[in-house]
Design an enzyme around this catalytic site. Structure first.
Site, PDB file in Angstrom:
ATOM      1  N   HIS A  25       5.541   5.871  14.719  1.00 18.95           N
ATOM      2  CA  HIS A  25       6.002   6.842  13.737  1.00 18.95           C
ATOM      3  C   HIS A  25       5.194   8.132  13.809  1.00 18.95           C
ATOM      4  O   HIS A  25       3.980   8.102  14.012  1.00 18.95           O
ATOM      5  CB  HIS A  25       5.862   6.232  12.327  1.00 18.95           C
ATOM      6  N   GLN A  83       0.841  -1.187   0.000  1.00 21.64           N
ATOM      7  CA  GLN A  83       0.000   0.000   0.000  1.00 21.64           C
ATOM      8  C   GLN A  83       0.880   1.241   0.000  1.00 21.64           C
ATOM      9  O   GLN A  83       1.853   1.320   0.749  1.00 21.64           O
ATOM     10  CB  GLN A  83      -0.891  -0.012   1.244  1.00 21.64           C
ATOM     11  N   ASP A 132      -5.181  12.697  17.726  1.00 19.71           N
ATOM     12  CA  ASP A 132      -3.810  12.816  18.213  1.00 19.71           C
ATOM     13  C   ASP A 132      -3.691  13.639  19.500  1.00 19.71           C
ATOM     14  O   ASP A 132      -2.664  13.613  20.157  1.00 19.71           O
ATOM     15  CB  ASP A 132      -2.893  13.385  17.132  1.00 19.71           C
ATOM     16  N   LYS A 182       7.397   0.612   7.252  1.00 20.88           N
ATOM     17  CA  LYS A 182       7.119   1.768   6.398  1.00 20.88           C
ATOM     18  C   LYS A 182       8.406   2.306   5.785  1.00 20.88           C
ATOM     19  O   LYS A 182       9.457   2.307   6.422  1.00 20.88           O
ATOM     20  CB  LYS A 182       6.486   2.897   7.210  1.00 20.88           C
ATOM     21  N   HIS A 210       2.058   7.074  15.618  1.00 21.62           N
ATOM     22  CA  HIS A 210       1.144   6.002  15.252  1.00 21.62           C
ATOM     23  C   HIS A 210       1.865   4.674  15.019  1.00 21.62           C
ATOM     24  O   HIS A 210       3.021   4.645  14.618  1.00 21.62           O
ATOM     25  CB  HIS A 210       0.403   6.364  13.964  1.00 21.62           C
ATOM     26  N   TYR A 260       4.359   7.451   1.760  1.00 23.95           N
ATOM     27  CA  TYR A 260       4.913   6.286   2.433  1.00 23.95           C
ATOM     28  C   TYR A 260       4.346   4.993   1.892  1.00 23.95           C
ATOM     29  O   TYR A 260       3.201   4.921   1.483  1.00 23.95           O
ATOM     30  CB  TYR A 260       4.775   6.370   3.951  1.00 23.95           C
TER      31      TYR A 260
END
Length: 186
Positions: A118, A46, A169, A71, A61, A131
Site C-alpha cells: 500500500h 489499531q 522510502d 487495512k 508498504h 486507516y
C-alpha cells in the site's frame, strides 16, 4: 454503504451513505455489522493517522507474516491517490495495482486485505489520512517495494522532481528483487 469491486480480488472501494442538509452531513465511517455483511469479518485492532503535504509519497508498504495487515483507509482533509499492489503468490493479478482518489469530499474508503502493498501520494496542499488495521504494527515485520518500480508502472500524478520521500522510502527494492521471499498466498 456501497461496496465496489476493483480489478484486484479482495481490494474494494467502500462508499458510505451520506446524510446531508443545509447544516452539513453525517455518515457512519465504520459499522462492524455492515462491514462484516458486505466485505467480511475483519477485526480491526489499531487506528492510525498521518498528515502530509503536497508531493509526499508514502509506500509501498506491507507487513510480513505473522504480522500482515488488512487495512481500511480514508482521507479526512485533502486529496490523495491511494494505491494497492497485489503481492500474493498465485494471484492472477500478482504485481498489478489499482488506484483510487480519496478525498475529504468524496468520503470514499479503500479496503485492502493481507498480501497487498500500500502507498499513497498527496495531491492537495495537505492531507490527513486515517486507516484501520487488523493487526498491530511490528517494526521487525516491515516490508516495502520501491514506489517507482518501473514494472508496476504506477502513475502517481505528481512530477517525479516534486515527489517527497522519507529516507526509508528512497531505498526500497523492486518487486522482482523480493518476489521469491514473499509468503502471501492467494
Amino acid at each position: 454503504m456501497k461496496v465496489i469491486e476493483t480489478a484486484i480480488s479482495g481490494v474494494l472501494v467502500v462508499e458510505p451513505t451520506i446524510f446531508g442538509d443545509d447544516r452539513g452531513y453525517f455518515f457512519e465511517s465504520y459499522n462492524e455489522r455492515d462491514f462484516s455483511e458486505k466485505v467480511g469479518k475483519v477485526d480491526f485492532v489499531q487506528d492510525n493517522e498521518s498528515k502530509s503535504r503536497y508531493g509526499v509519497v508514502r509506500g509501498l508498504h506491507f507487513q510480513k507474516s505473522p504480522f500482515a495487515q488488512s487495512k481500511l483507509v480514508r482521507v479526512i482533509v485533502g486529496r490523495v491517490l491511494d494505491v494497492a499492489v497485489d503481492i500474493r503468490k498465485g494471484s492472477p493479478t500478482f504485481g498489478k495495482h489499482v488506484a483510487v482518489e480519496l478525498t475529504a469530499e468524496n468520503h470514499l474508503q479503500f479496503f485492502m486485505p493481507k498480501g497487498i502493498a500500500h502507498g499513497f501520494a498527496v495531491l492537495s496542499q495537505e492531507a490527513v489520512f486515517q486507516y484501520k488495521c487488523d493487526n498491530f504494527y511490528a517494526p521487525q515485520s516491515e516490508g516495502a517495494i520501491a514506489w517507482n518500480d518501473p514494472a508496476l508502472a504506477i502513475e502517481w500524478r505528481i512530477p517525479s522532481d516534486e515527489v517527497i520521500l522519507s529516507e526509508k522510502d528512497k531505498h526500497h527494492p523492486l518487486l522482482s528483487e523480493i518476489a521469491d521471499t514473499l509468503d502471501f498466498v492467494y
